[in-house]
Each structure stands twice: as C-alpha cells, then as structure tokens.
Write an enzyme that holds these catalytic residues in place. Sequence first.
Site, PDB file in Angstrom:
ATOM      1  N   HIS A 254    -103.601 -18.994   3.766  1.00 27.23           N
ATOM      2  CA  HIS A 254    -104.643 -18.113   4.299  1.00 27.23           C
ATOM      3  C   HIS A 254    -104.029 -16.762   4.613  1.00 27.23           C
ATOM      4  O   HIS A 254    -102.878 -16.685   5.039  1.00 27.23           O
ATOM      5  CB  HIS A 254    -105.265 -18.721   5.576  1.00 27.23           C
ATOM      6  CG  HIS A 254    -106.565 -18.084   5.963  1.00 27.23           C
ATOM      7  ND1 HIS A 254    -106.634 -16.920   6.697  1.00 27.23           N
ATOM      8  CD2 HIS A 254    -107.837 -18.450   5.711  1.00 27.23           C
ATOM      9  CE1 HIS A 254    -107.909 -16.602   6.874  1.00 27.23           C
ATOM     10  NE2 HIS A 254    -108.659 -17.512   6.287  1.00 27.23           N
ATOM     11  N   GLU A 312    -111.279 -24.456   3.375  1.00 29.87           N
ATOM     12  CA  GLU A 312    -111.947 -24.901   2.142  1.00 29.87           C
ATOM     13  C   GLU A 312    -111.702 -26.375   1.851  1.00 29.87           C
ATOM     14  O   GLU A 312    -112.560 -27.068   1.295  1.00 29.87           O
ATOM     15  CB  GLU A 312    -111.469 -24.067   0.941  1.00 29.87           C
ATOM     16  CG  GLU A 312    -111.607 -22.580   1.095  1.00 29.87           C
ATOM     17  CD  GLU A 312    -113.043 -22.107   0.999  1.00 29.87           C
ATOM     18  OE1 GLU A 312    -113.956 -22.957   0.971  1.00 29.87           O
ATOM     19  OE2 GLU A 312    -113.254 -20.887   0.970  1.00 29.87           O
TER      20      GLU A 312
END
Length: 375
Positions: A254, A312
Amino acid sequence: MTAKIDHDPGLEEVIAARTRLSHVDGLQGILTIGGFRLEELAGHATYEEAVYLLWQDRLPNVTELADLRERLAALRTLPDETLHVLNMAAARHMPGMDALRSATGTLESSGDPQRDAYRLIGVFPTIVAAYARLIEGQEPVAPRADLGHAANYLYMLTGEVPSEARVKGLETYFVTVIDHSLNVSTFAARVIISTQSDMISAITGAVGALKGPLHGGAPAPALDMVFEIGDESRSESYLRAKLGAGERLMGFGHRIYKVRDPRADVLNAAAEAMYKADGDMRLYRLARHVERDALRLLEEYKPGRRLQTNVEFFTALLLHGLGLPTGLFTPTFAVSRVAGWCAHCLEQLRENRIIRPGSAYVGEMDRRWIPIEER
Ligand code: ACO
C-alpha cells in the site's frame, strides 16, 4: 531552455483540505472515522449510523436513526430515464462502473446539495443491483423499504431476504470503506463541488475516478490468485514462482500503510464470521494460508519493504462469500463510498475556496507567429 521548477505531481506533500470526516495514519496503521477508530466503529455501526456520523459528527439517537432510514428508503426507486440508460448499458455489456457513471448522470440535481446527497445514497444500491440483474438478462428486483440499506442491497441482487450473517458481513464492509481521507475520488468530488457545480456532477466525477485500476483497486485479481492456487499444498511454490519472476502479489502492499492496513483486520474478522455461519470455510482457510505464505515470502524476496496485506485481499474474500460476482466488487465499493463523497462535498461547501493548484510551465516562451505557407 526551460527552468527546472519544483513540482509535486502526486500532490503527496500538499494538504488541500481540512476535514473532520476521517484520518489515515499509515505508519501506525490507524484509520479514524468521525472520531472513532475503525475497529470500534465497524461491527457496531449500521451503514445508516455511519452516514449520520459523517454528516452530523455524532451518533444518532433512536428517532434520528429511524428518520434517516426512512428517508433513505423512500429514495430508493429508480427514475424511468435511469432504468432506460441501464437497459441500454446492459444491451452493450458495459462494465459495471461505466453503467454506474452513466446512470448517475441521469439523476437531476434539486439544487440543494444535502437533498441530492440523500438521493444519491438512497439510489446507488438500486442502480448497481438493477444493473447486475439486467446484464444477466434478469428483471430488476424492486427495493423494499422495510429492509435496512445493506439488507435491501442484497435483497435487490438476489430477490431473497438475506441471512443475518450476510447482512452483518456487508454492513461491516460498508462501514469499513465509507471514507478514507482525501483519496483520489474524494478529491475529485471536492474539486468539482468547489466550483459550486452540483452534487450530481461531483459524484459522477468521483465514480469516474474510482473506476481507475490504480484507485478502485483490483480485488478480483487477489481472489483469482487464491483460486489458481486452489490447494494449500500448492501455495508456496505458486507464490515463489510469481515473486521469482518479478511479479507482484495482488492484495499486498500500500502507498500509505507501511504496517498492516487496519481495514484488512476488520474485514478478515467479518469474513471469518460470515464464512463460519454461512459459507465455504475451506476457501476461507485456503485464503488465510495463502496470506501467511505471501507475507513470509514477501519479506524474503522484498526484505525491508514492509509489504502487508491490503484492503483488497479481504474485500475480495468477503464479497465473494456474499455471492457477489467479481464485476460487482468496485461498484459495491461505490455504493458505500458515495456517503463519504457526499460528506466531503458538504464539508467543502461549508469552507469553500475554489481548488485550483498551480503548474510548472515547461514549454517555450515568446514564440513568433509563422504564416502557414512558411512552416
Ligand atoms: N508484490 C510484490 N512486490 C511488491 C508488491 C507486491 N504486491 N508491492 C510492492 N512491491 C515491491 C515493489 O516491486 C518494490 O520493490 P523494489 O524496491 O525491489 O523495486 C517495492 O515493493 C516498493 O514498491 P512500490 O511500487 O514503490 O510501492 P508503491 O507504494 O508505489 O505501491 C501498490 C503500492 C501499488 C499498492 C503496490 O504495493 C502494488 O502494486 N500492490 C499490488 C496491487 C494491489 O494489491 N493493489 C491494491 C492496493 S489497495 C488500494 O489501492 C485501495
């Protein structure tokens, strides 16, 4: 000769808004929504309570919550022109986010941003669910005003009243992704509303921004990876082959979070509870096994990069467990995030200054006009 001028193309260092809606601390892995740590809010709040919190900066009492639920439920029905556009989109097999963008644009602004915000939140689930059915050649299922926001969304997708475990799973997902500071689609919405354009235009722009694979993300590939692995015994060799070939593991890493994304833990807990009550625990256990192997191997192949599971990975697992096809993952994200977008637009309007950054000009100066026959 052009001067080298400092610029910040990703705007990472720019603070473009003041907000009380949410805050992301990527180094400590803390997401705060309306003053609550995510872990405190998700699992307790219904989606409607989280909407109220964003808009009013406090939790609603019983009457206020009932009023909000009733108000949103009364705004679920699709206008004829919206249904018409969805039918045309389905005939052309348009991707879900394109259909959502087109359908949002058919909504008429009332001129009152707060009223438009209610309308958008009320109708987004109906748009997405209707389109999901139309593209499968099925008739849309009319919304039911007696069901909560999350339950009604699942009902409109399947035509069946969902189990409590499923509603709880989706509710947790909706609350978890409702807002995430000044992410790209939220920024896009704030830029548009800062011109004193209308709420429908701002949200249509936000849907367009969310569609991009660098933002709306790709939860589907994370799930595909788990399916391709298929069995715990193949997990390590599969992941080693990918990392050895220099490929990225979907659902890991991320830009902001350098520790575990707090949303991953919350969604993992929600997925586990839902799969236990009402799902295929074998798939859940396989996914957790793949995750453990992936984290260990990422540290081996990419030492010091601090690559962790992102939102996700568990979004994919949770939404799949709810029976949603992969094409619905990003539109379902929008069904929740629309409340965050609207809250940011309302906030922007309260302290509005048109958002208009500068640019570093790198072109020529003082050119002289050359008649066309001499070029
Ligand atoms: N698998 C393997 N290696 C990775 C991964 C991954 N998922 N993510 C980053 N790396 C490696 C990079 O190859 C790079 O290695 P290097 O230093 O040897 O060149 C290093 O880690 C740093 O990577 P960056 O690209 O600089 O990290 P950045 O912050 O730009 O990327 C991103 C973040 C795009 C999310 C990235 O981690 C990625 O591509 N992940 C996989 C796709 C994914 O899961 N996307 C959804 C993100 S969640 C969201 O957007 C809501």
